[in-house]
Structures are given as C-alpha cells and as structure tokens.
Write an enzyme that holds these catalytic residues in place. Structure first.
Site, PDB file in Angstrom:
ATOM      1  N   HIS A  18       7.071  -4.659  22.148  1.00  0.00           N
ATOM      2  CA  HIS A  18       7.884  -5.724  22.725  1.00  0.00           C
ATOM      3  C   HIS A  18       6.963  -6.486  23.675  1.00  0.00           C
ATOM      4  O   HIS A  18       6.086  -5.877  24.292  1.00  0.00           O
ATOM      5  CB  HIS A  18       9.020  -5.190  23.600  1.00  0.00           C
ATOM      6  CG  HIS A  18       9.994  -4.288  22.914  1.00  0.00           C
ATOM      7  ND1 HIS A  18       9.786  -2.951  22.752  1.00  0.00           N
ATOM      8  CD2 HIS A  18      11.212  -4.540  22.381  1.00  0.00           C
ATOM      9  CE1 HIS A  18      10.835  -2.422  22.143  1.00  0.00           C
ATOM     10  NE2 HIS A  18      11.707  -3.355  21.910  1.00  0.00           N
ATOM     11  N   ASP A  71       6.372  -4.659  26.842  1.00  0.00           N
ATOM     12  CA  ASP A  71       5.641  -3.380  26.776  1.00  0.00           C
ATOM     13  C   ASP A  71       4.175  -3.618  27.086  1.00  0.00           C
ATOM     14  O   ASP A  71       3.479  -2.766  27.631  1.00  0.00           O
ATOM     15  CB  ASP A  71       5.655  -2.768  25.364  1.00  0.00           C
ATOM     16  CG  ASP A  71       7.033  -2.433  24.849  1.00  0.00           C
ATOM     17  OD1 ASP A  71       7.953  -2.326  25.665  1.00  0.00           O
ATOM     18  OD2 ASP A  71       7.169  -2.270  23.616  1.00  0.00           O
ATOM     19  N   MET A 104       3.732  -5.626  13.492  1.00  0.00           N
ATOM     20  CA  MET A 104       5.044  -6.141  13.914  1.00  0.00           C
ATOM     21  C   MET A 104       5.086  -6.328  15.424  1.00  0.00           C
ATOM     22  O   MET A 104       4.472  -5.572  16.166  1.00  0.00           O
ATOM     23  CB  MET A 104       6.115  -5.128  13.472  1.00  0.00           C
ATOM     24  CG  MET A 104       7.533  -5.429  13.866  1.00  0.00           C
ATOM     25  SD  MET A 104       7.996  -4.834  15.502  1.00  0.00           S
ATOM     26  CE  MET A 104       8.938  -3.368  15.103  1.00  0.00           C
ATOM     27  N   GLU A 152      17.580  -6.133  12.884  1.00  0.00           N
ATOM     28  CA  GLU A 152      17.897  -4.701  13.017  1.00  0.00           C
ATOM     29  C   GLU A 152      19.314  -4.524  13.556  1.00  0.00           C
ATOM     30  O   GLU A 152      19.632  -4.978  14.653  1.00  0.00           O
ATOM     31  CB  GLU A 152      16.877  -4.056  13.961  1.00  0.00           C
ATOM     32  CG  GLU A 152      17.154  -2.587  14.240  1.00  0.00           C
ATOM     33  CD  GLU A 152      16.073  -1.951  15.105  1.00  0.00           C
ATOM     34  OE1 GLU A 152      15.005  -2.563  15.303  1.00  0.00           O
ATOM     35  OE2 GLU A 152      16.307  -0.831  15.594  1.00  0.00           O
ATOM     36  N   LYS A 168      22.714  -2.299  14.828  1.00  0.00           N
ATOM     37  CA  LYS A 168      23.102  -1.066  15.530  1.00  0.00           C
ATOM     38  C   LYS A 168      24.577  -1.223  15.886  1.00  0.00           C
ATOM     39  O   LYS A 168      24.988  -2.300  16.318  1.00  0.00           O
ATOM     40  CB  LYS A 168      22.231  -0.902  16.775  1.00  0.00           C
ATOM     41  CG  LYS A 168      22.441   0.390  17.528  1.00  0.00           C
ATOM     42  CD  LYS A 168      21.396   0.537  18.636  1.00  0.00           C
ATOM     43  CE  LYS A 168      21.639   1.760  19.474  1.00  0.00           C
ATOM     44  NZ  LYS A 168      20.620   1.910  20.539  1.00  0.00           N
ATOM     45  N   GLU A 216      17.449   1.019  10.604  1.00  0.00           N
ATOM     46  CA  GLU A 216      16.995   2.216  11.331  1.00  0.00           C
ATOM     47  C   GLU A 216      17.883   3.409  10.975  1.00  0.00           C
ATOM     48  O   GLU A 216      19.108   3.317  11.031  1.00  0.00           O
ATOM     49  CB  GLU A 216      17.032   1.970  12.841  1.00  0.00           C
ATOM     50  CG  GLU A 216      16.734   3.259  13.606  1.00  0.00           C
ATOM     51  CD  GLU A 216      16.549   3.093  15.100  1.00  0.00           C
ATOM     52  OE1 GLU A 216      15.850   2.151  15.509  1.00  0.00           O
ATOM     53  OE2 GLU A 216      17.095   3.920  15.843  1.00  0.00           O
ATOM     54  N   HIS A 254      20.622   4.312  13.544  1.00  0.00           N
ATOM     55  CA  HIS A 254      21.717   3.361  13.736  1.00  0.00           C
ATOM     56  C   HIS A 254      22.760   3.459  12.632  1.00  0.00           C
ATOM     57  O   HIS A 254      23.958   3.427  12.901  1.00  0.00           O
ATOM     58  CB  HIS A 254      21.169   1.939  13.852  1.00  0.00           C
ATOM     59  CG  HIS A 254      20.223   1.782  15.014  1.00  0.00           C
ATOM     60  ND1 HIS A 254      19.529   0.638  15.257  1.00  0.00           N
ATOM     61  CD2 HIS A 254      19.873   2.653  16.000  1.00  0.00           C
ATOM     62  CE1 HIS A 254      18.780   0.797  16.349  1.00  0.00           C
ATOM     63  NE2 HIS A 254      18.972   2.013  16.806  1.00  0.00           N
ATOM     64  N   ASP A 259      12.730   1.291  10.399  1.00  0.00           N
ATOM     65  CA  ASP A 259      12.601   2.151  11.578  1.00  0.00           C
ATOM     66  C   ASP A 259      13.021   3.567  11.188  1.00  0.00           C
ATOM     67  O   ASP A 259      14.207   3.845  10.965  1.00  0.00           O
ATOM     68  CB  ASP A 259      13.500   1.647  12.724  1.00  0.00           C
ATOM     69  CG  ASP A 259      12.832   0.531  13.531  1.00  0.00           C
ATOM     70  OD1 ASP A 259      11.704   0.126  13.174  1.00  0.00           O
ATOM     71  OD2 ASP A 259      13.435   0.084  14.528  1.00  0.00           O
ATOM     72  N   ASP A 298      22.363   7.249  20.390  1.00  0.00           N
ATOM     73  CA  ASP A 298      21.143   6.917  19.625  1.00  0.00           C
ATOM     74  C   ASP A 298      20.019   7.857  20.059  1.00  0.00           C
ATOM     75  O   ASP A 298      19.413   7.668  21.106  1.00  0.00           O
ATOM     76  CB  ASP A 298      20.770   5.464  19.936  1.00  0.00           C
ATOM     77  CG  ASP A 298      19.615   4.958  19.110  1.00  0.00           C
ATOM     78  OD1 ASP A 298      19.387   5.484  18.003  1.00  0.00           O
ATOM     79  OD2 ASP A 298      18.928   4.034  19.577  1.00  0.00           O
ATOM     80  N   ASP A 308      17.061   8.784  18.393  1.00  0.00           N
ATOM     81  CA  ASP A 308      15.654   8.417  18.112  1.00  0.00           C
ATOM     82  C   ASP A 308      14.744   9.648  18.046  1.00  0.00           C
ATOM     83  O   ASP A 308      13.681   9.692  18.686  1.00  0.00           O
ATOM     84  CB  ASP A 308      15.128   7.424  19.170  1.00  0.00           C
ATOM     85  CG  ASP A 308      15.833   6.072  19.107  1.00  0.00           C
ATOM     86  OD1 ASP A 308      16.385   5.719  18.050  1.00  0.00           O
ATOM     87  OD2 ASP A 308      15.839   5.362  20.132  1.00  0.00           O
ATOM     88  N   ASP A 313      10.391   4.667  14.855  1.00  0.00           N
ATOM     89  CA  ASP A 313      11.028   4.203  16.096  1.00  0.00           C
ATOM     90  C   ASP A 313      11.709   5.412  16.721  1.00  0.00           C
ATOM     91  O   ASP A 313      12.926   5.571  16.636  1.00  0.00           O
ATOM     92  CB  ASP A 313      12.029   3.085  15.810  1.00  0.00           C
ATOM     93  CG  ASP A 313      12.562   2.483  17.109  1.00  0.00           C
ATOM     94  OD1 ASP A 313      11.994   2.798  18.174  1.00  0.00           O
ATOM     95  OD2 ASP A 313      13.537   1.723  17.065  1.00  0.00           O
TER      96      ASP A 313
HETATM   97  C1  GCO Z   1      16.938   1.109  19.975  1.00  0.00           C
HETATM   98  C2  GCO Z   1      16.242   0.207  19.001  1.00  0.00           C
HETATM   99  C3  GCO Z   1      14.940  -0.293  19.479  1.00  0.00           C
HETATM  100  C4  GCO Z   1      14.406  -1.399  18.613  1.00  0.00           C
HETATM  101  C5  GCO Z   1      13.261  -2.048  19.283  1.00  0.00           C
HETATM  102  C6  GCO Z   1      12.613  -3.089  18.441  1.00  0.00           C
HETATM  103  O1  GCO Z   1      17.970   1.582  19.602  1.00  0.00           O
HETATM  104  O2  GCO Z   1      16.462   1.285  21.081  1.00  0.00           O
HETATM  105  O3  GCO Z   1      16.091   0.912  17.814  1.00  0.00           O
HETATM  106  O4  GCO Z   1      14.018   0.756  19.577  1.00  0.00           O
HETATM  107  O5  GCO Z   1      14.047  -0.960  17.356  1.00  0.00           O
HETATM  108  O6  GCO Z   1      13.705  -2.587  20.474  1.00  0.00           O
HETATM  109  O7  GCO Z   1      13.375  -4.205  18.392  1.00  0.00           O
HETATM  110 MN    MN Z   2      14.865   0.560  16.097  1.00  0.00          MN
HETATM  111 MN    MN Z   3      17.402   3.485  17.863  1.00  0.00          MN
END
Ligand code: GCO
Ligand code: MN
Ligand code: MN
Length: 390
Positions: free
Chosen positions: A55, A58, A89, A182, A184, A218, A221, A246, A256, A258, A292
C-alpha cells in the site's frame, strides 16, 4: 520426492503489510518490531519469493515530504534490484486514516471522495514507478454500520464514478495497468458494499472500461461469507477476470483471520490449487500467487519467515498432490466426460429443429435417476491423495 522449496519461477508474492505485520490486533499492541521495507525485500529473496506488493503508506508514511518520498523509493528500488525481487501489484490505503471512517469512494462527503481520488492517483504513480502491472482496490471501509446513512444505490454510483475516473487517469498517463477489485463481506464495517467476488464481477460490467478491470478474490473473505471460494474463482477465470489472487487460510464464521495458506480447510485449498494449476485440464492461472496473510501474533521474526515458507511449501505440495490426483486412472474413469450421440446433437445453440427433437425425446428417466455416480469413491480417493496415502 520433488523439492518443495520455493523459487522465483513459482511467482509467490507477499505484501509489505503481511510479513511486515507486527502482530497488532483490536485487543492488543504489536508483539514484534516493525521491519524496514528494504529488509523485507531481502528476507523475501532469502525464502525464495518472486515479488513484493505494498500500500502507498506501507512504503512512504503519509505526510512525508517529497524529498523523503524520493529517498525511500530510491532505496527500495535498490533493494529490489540487489535481491532480484519485483513489484507486481500495488494498492492504496483508503481505510487507515480517520477521514475514511465512513468510506472513501462511497463516502457521502465529496471532500472525502476527492481526497481518496487524489491519494489513489499518487499511489498509482508510485506503484507504476516501481513496476506494478496490477492495481488492487480493496474497499475496506466502503460500507456502513447503519444503512440509515445513505441510499446504497447512491453509494454504488459514486464508486462507479471513481473507478471510471481512475481508469481514465491510467489511460491518460499511458500506464500499463490493470485494476483488480477485492470483495469482503464485512469488517471493519458492519456491511461492505459489493460483498463477494460475484457482486464485483457484475459491477465491472457496469463500468466505462470493463476490459481494464478484473477481480482479486481472497480465500478468507469468501469463506467469511460461507461461500465456496473455488466457485467464485472459477467464475472469474471462466470470464478471463482473475487478474490477481489473495491466498490465505480462514475458519468459517470467524473474523478475517488471514492465516497461513492451507492452515485451515486443506481440502478447499487442494481444490483451489488444482483449479489454479489446471491439473484437471482447464486453463492455468499464470499471475502471481499472492499470500495476503500474516504470522500468528505469538511469533517473533524467525516465526514470520517460517510462516512465509509454510505458505509457499503448502502451495507447492498441494500442486503436486493435485497432479497426482488428476493423473490417477481411477479418478479419470469417474470424472470422464459422458457422451450420448442423440442428446449431444440436441444440446448447444438454439434451433427450431432441436426444439422438436427435445420435445420428442424418449429417455428412461427412472433408470437414469437411479444410476450411481461414484462420487463417494472419488472423494475418498481425493482424501487419500491429500493424506499422502496414494
Ligand atoms: C484485509 C484485506 C487487505 C487487502 C489489502 C490490499 O482484509 O485486510 O484483505 O489485506 O487485501 O489491503 O488491498
Ligand atoms: Mn486481501
Ligand atoms: Mn483479509
């Protein structure tokens, strides 16, 4: 036995925010120190990754001076060159700052929408400067806590207006950039607009330049929604819209998470890798395999690299299992395409002739209804391949 050590040819990528995640959660502060982006690049090269994504914030903290930004970008470029890591990306942080508390492109406040556009264009410039070919849009806060605040149709209109504006900007600048949306369903908002990959696929058809825009589904998600991730990804692939992906792990019905790829629901992970690798015969996905995800909050820096290796090794092991599964003669016998000369000739494109033929068709409906399909055996074979027993 094949080597499962990752190499850049595998196209594995991580975000600065993933391996760089310091272990903060809503109930507690960081449990490990922040890693400098250049050190992340070095670490990724060591574990065999191909690329790094980020990002805007970041890499360059919001509010940095122009000189500071240029210095950071220069150092980062050098680290990329030194370690042979690419940036496939980039994306914008449109959720962290308080100004985005009610969304960015869907905010009811035109000042917020204008700021979001400006921030995104600057972030696109930086992404392109560092080599990004795909630009991800995750509408983290594009949603509501109370739907009393605005008509969702108005919000969708603003989101479309912003996406169309940014597509024009990319074209105007001559950028070789595709957009990947993306979805969610919720978190951090109670409900997020365009909640699933399916919603996104339709939204794309309403844009001014639909050919520039695809999806970035993702695992976590779609699983949060209780949906089949494999079906969502397949729909995107069938339409040539899987521009990015992702990968991570997620328990159904949770926040979420991850998690490390494959650490939950190995069977879905297997079916996903099988789809992406095309071992059952479909077209193979050729883009980056982006993780991700982040390490458990219990981990130190060594644990973070263990997590990264784990994501990639699991992917490669599953790819090998998928190849073995699809090469298994017993599997092939069960899933082979069925043929019926009469019915095959009546299917496909419409014709008045076929209407007559279909209405006149005499089939033994009862006999077909009681035929066994062997899917119990098929699924058991899958399980045994997955467990390494075949
Ligand atoms: C989340 C998202 C993020 C995005 C990222 C890229 O749920 O936090 O998945 O990780 O993928 O911000 O846009
Ligand atoms: Mn993501
Ligand atoms: Mn996520």
């Amino acid at each position: 036995m094949a080597s499962f050590d990752p190499t850049p040819a595998d196209l594995f990528t991580f975000g600065l925010w993933t391996v760089g995640n310091p272990g903060r959660d809503p109930f507690g502060g960081p449990t490990r120190p922040v890693i400098d982006p250049c050190d992340i690049v070095e670490g990724l090269a060591k574990v065999g990754a191909y690329g790094v994504n980020f990002h805007d914030d970041d890499l360059v903290r919001f509010g940095s001076s122009a000189a500071e930004r240029d210095r950071i970008v220069r150092d980062f470029k050098k680290a990329l060159d030194d370690h042979g890591i690419v940036v496939p990306m980039a994306t914008t942080n449109l959720f962290g700052q308080p100004i985005f508390k009610d969304g960015a492109f869907s905010s009811s406040d035109p000042r917020v929408r204008a700021f979001a556009l400006a921030k995104t264009m600057r972030a696109m410039d930086m992404g392109v400067e560092l080599g990004a070919k795909t630009y991800v849009f995750w509408g983290g806060r594009e949603g509501t806590d109370t739907d009393a605040c605005r008509d969702p149709r108005t919000a969708l209109g603003w989101m479309r207006e912003c996406m169309d504006f940014l597509c024009e900007y990319a074209v105007d600048q001559g950028y070789d950039l595709k957009f990947a949306l993306e979805a969610k369903p919720n978190e951090p908002r109670g409900d997020i607009y365009l909640a699933t990959t399916g919603h996104m696929l339709h939204f794309i058809t309403t844009l001014a330049r639909p050919e520039m825009v695809g999806v970035n589904p993702e695992v976590a998600h779609e699983t949060m929604s209780g949906l089949s991730f494999v079906h969502g990804v397949a729909q995107a692939m069938e339409q040539g819209k899987l521009f990015h992906i992702d990968l991570n792990g997620q328990k159904i019905g949770r926040y979420d998470q991850d998690l490390r790829f494959g650490s939950e629901d190995l069977k879905q992970a297997f079916l996903l890798v099988r789809l992406l690798e095309g071992t059952a015969g479909g077209e193979r996905y050729t883009g980056p395999r982006h993780f991700d995800a982040h390490a458990y909050r219990t981990e130190d820096r060594a644990g973070v690299w263990e997590f990264a290796r784990g994501c990639m090794r699991t992917y490669k092991i599953l790819a090998e299992r998928a190849r073995a599964f699809d090469a298994d003669p017993e599997v092939q016998a069960i899933v082979k395409e069925r043929k019926d000369a009469t019915c095959d000739s009546l299917l496909g494109g419409y014709s008045a002739e076929k209407v007559k033929g279909l209405k006149a068709l005499e089939l033994d409906v009862e006999a077909i209804g009681v035929e066994g399909l062997g899917y119990e055996r098929l699924d058991q074979i899958l399980t045994e391949h997955l467990m390494g027993a075949r």
